[in-house]
Write a protein that holds these residues in place. Structure first.
Motif, PDB file in Angstrom:
ATOM      1  N   THR A 113       0.777  -1.229  -0.131  1.00 59.59           N
ATOM      2  CA  THR A 113       0.045  -0.160   0.181  1.00 59.59           C
ATOM      3  C   THR A 113       0.912   1.321  -0.161  1.00 59.59           C
ATOM      4  O   THR A 113       0.306   2.482   0.106  1.00 59.59           O
ATOM      5  CB  THR A 113      -0.965   0.008   1.219  1.00 59.59           C
ATOM      6  OG1 THR A 113      -0.083  -0.080   2.530  1.00 59.59           O
ATOM      7  CG2 THR A 113      -1.632  -1.061   1.240  1.00 59.59           C
ATOM      8  N   ILE A 114       2.190   1.249   0.225  1.00 63.58           N
ATOM      9  CA  ILE A 114       2.987   2.319   0.225  1.00 63.58           C
ATOM     10  C   ILE A 114       3.734   2.265  -1.282  1.00 63.58           C
ATOM     11  O   ILE A 114       4.639   1.566  -1.191  1.00 63.58           O
ATOM     12  CB  ILE A 114       3.864   2.428   1.315  1.00 63.58           C
ATOM     13  CG1 ILE A 114       2.959   2.178   2.576  1.00 63.58           C
ATOM     14  CG2 ILE A 114       4.626   3.669   1.478  1.00 63.58           C
ATOM     15  CD1 ILE A 114       3.783   2.306   4.221  1.00 63.58           C
ATOM     16  N   ALA A 115       3.877   3.223  -1.992  1.00 64.39           N
ATOM     17  CA  ALA A 115       4.642   3.333  -3.195  1.00 64.39           C
ATOM     18  C   ALA A 115       6.169   3.649  -2.876  1.00 64.39           C
ATOM     19  O   ALA A 115       6.383   4.221  -1.996  1.00 64.39           O
ATOM     20  CB  ALA A 115       3.916   4.456  -3.945  1.00 64.39           C
ATOM     21  N   PRO A 116       6.904   2.709  -3.551  1.00 67.05           N
ATOM     22  CA  PRO A 116       8.514   3.355  -3.411  1.00 67.05           C
ATOM     23  C   PRO A 116       8.843   4.585  -3.804  1.00 67.05           C
ATOM     24  O   PRO A 116       8.189   5.220  -4.569  1.00 67.05           O
ATOM     25  CB  PRO A 116       8.997   2.008  -4.319  1.00 67.05           C
ATOM     26  CG  PRO A 116       8.034   1.569  -5.251  1.00 67.05           C
ATOM     27  CD  PRO A 116       6.773   1.974  -4.751  1.00 67.05           C
ATOM     28  N   VAL A 117       9.914   4.866  -3.242  1.00 61.59           N
ATOM     29  CA  VAL A 117      10.593   6.197  -3.572  1.00 61.59           C
ATOM     30  C   VAL A 117      11.925   5.944  -4.189  1.00 61.59           C
ATOM     31  O   VAL A 117      12.824   5.377  -3.669  1.00 61.59           O
ATOM     32  CB  VAL A 117      10.785   6.985  -2.136  1.00 61.59           C
ATOM     33  CG1 VAL A 117      11.291   8.446  -2.695  1.00 61.59           C
ATOM     34  CG2 VAL A 117       9.357   7.219  -1.806  1.00 61.59           C
ATOM     35  N   ASN A 118      12.087   6.592  -5.358  1.00 60.49           N
ATOM     36  CA  ASN A 118      13.181   6.314  -6.156  1.00 60.49           C
ATOM     37  C   ASN A 118      13.686   4.888  -6.234  1.00 60.49           C
ATOM     38  O   ASN A 118      14.976   4.599  -6.036  1.00 60.49           O
ATOM     39  CB  ASN A 118      14.300   7.078  -5.612  1.00 60.49           C
ATOM     40  CG  ASN A 118      14.223   8.745  -5.586  1.00 60.49           C
ATOM     41  OD1 ASN A 118      13.512   9.025  -6.748  1.00 60.49           O
ATOM     42  ND2 ASN A 118      14.619   9.284  -4.499  1.00 60.49           N
TER      43      ASN A 118
END
Length: 380
Positions: A113-118
């Motif tokens: 449910t949490i999008a990755p960052v870079n």
């Protein structure tokens, strides 16, 4: 008489039997790293059928030849073998990493449910080593990976039931295997670990439950020259010296750290560090500080050759990697030293020998300071 033997097991399963005629055994147990086993065996010898298919190998030790114990870090995976099909002796070489190696066979996925960052799985500033590993391990099990693997800690407490300390934020690139994650947490000073059962991982706050001081007290371990130790070679190197470090983190993070008081034989020496997941200048500054703190002095690797036949103190039984013991240091005088690695060998004639890699108290203190600084390194 101290001896070693090998037992074959089904993968995550039952005992197959004794591997009775190994031609050579070598086992290495480093502190906070991956143990490894190598052995050679003739595929024409009795018991060869036990190791002809995928299996696990248990390393057992005995001090009297009658009662045998499997060392808690002594379960290995038989995953590589090499031999000549036309060789008359039929001898093959087997390379077996610790069961802990299975952590290389599960990787970091994005959170549901949490999008990755870079391209990274990001853990916030309150994440502890236990929380990070517990989260990733539990997700792996839920995907059907890590069958048979267990761990003796959770997101709140370590294997000694102590609350985790040294929380920090960090980014882990997607696809990173979990062994690499664990070793990174160790390098940041967030945890110590070891296998405490055939398939069981334990982890503690750094410099706590995994470390025993056996250099003092009535039951102290003293390795004396001529009785326990037969040779004490040291290797001294300047290769890791540096007075300036350039730390490159994520995004536009670039931080130079210079130790202006460092006395360098050839003047300023520089080193570069690329640290994925570092997103703040203070974090990069702390990593650079760790590097230049450790880089102001020569490094010494102390190897102590040990004998099993007149020794009072025996490896695996009386001490292990991570313990502080007394051993010959400068000029042969006994000094407190940390055991960084235990390596044991057994010949075809049954002769067992070994050596230890040690760090003296000063080096151990510098390592602790570096790890304490590194524990701050990825905090926003």
């Amino acid at each position: 008489m101290f001896d070693l033997r090998l037992i074959a097991y089904d993968p995550n399963g039952n005992r197959r039997g004794l591997i009775a005629h190994p031609l050579h055994i070598q086992a290495a147990f480093p502190f906070n790293d991956l143990p490894a086993l190598k052995f050679s065996y003739s595929m024409r010898a009795p018991g060869a059928d036990l190791i002809s298919t995928p299996c696990e190998i248990g390393l057992q030790w005995s001090s009297d030849g009658n009662t045998w114990f499997e060392f808690p870090e002594g379960r290995f995976l038989l995953i590589r073998r090499e031999g000549d099909q036309l060789a008359q002796d039929g001898v093959w070489q087997f390379d077996c990493p610790s069961y802990l190696w299975t952590l290389q066979k599960t990787v970091t996925y994005a959170h549901a449910t949490i999008a990755p960052v870079n391209g990274q799985r990001v853990f916030g500033a309150t994440a502890t080593a236990g929380f990070i590993m517990q989260t990733l391990l539990a997700e792996s099990v839920a995907r059907g990976a890590m069958s048979g693997f267990s761990w003796m800690f959770n997101g709140s407490t370590d294997s000694a039931a102590a609350s985790w300390g040294n929380a920090m934020g960090m980014g882990i690139p997607l696809g990173t295997d979990l062994l690499s994650v664990l070793l990174r947490l160790v390098s940041y000073g967030m945890a110590d670990f070891r296998m405490t059962g055939a398939h069981q991982l334990s982890a503690w706050n750094a410099n706590t439950g995994a470390l025993r001081d056996l250099s003092t007290g009535a039951s102290r371990v003293e390795l004396r020259a001529g009785r326990d130790v037969t040779a004490a070679p040291d290797v001294v190197t300047l290769e890791d010296m540096a007075s300036a470090a350039l730390v490159v983190g994520d995004d536009s993070i670039r931080q130079e750290v210079v130790n202006v008081s460092a006395v360098m034989p050839w003047g300023r020496w520089e080193t570069g560090i690329r640290e994925v997941g570092i997103t703040s200048t203070p974090a990069a500054n702390n990593i650079g500080t760790v590097t230049v703190v450790r880089g102001v002095r020569q490094q010494v690797q102390r190897t102590r050759e040990i004998t099993m036949y007149q020794a009072r103190h025996l490896p695996l039984r009386d001490y292990r990697a991570g313990d502080m013991i007394l051993a010959p240091g400068e000029g042969g005088a006994l000094e407190p030293m940390r055991v960084q690695q235990v390596t044991l060998t057994r010949s075809a004639r049954g002769v067992v020998a070994g050596n230890l890699i040690l760090s003296d108290r000063r080096e151990d203190y510098n390592l602790r300071v570096a790890r304490q600084l590194a524990a701050l390194s990825a905090r926003p």
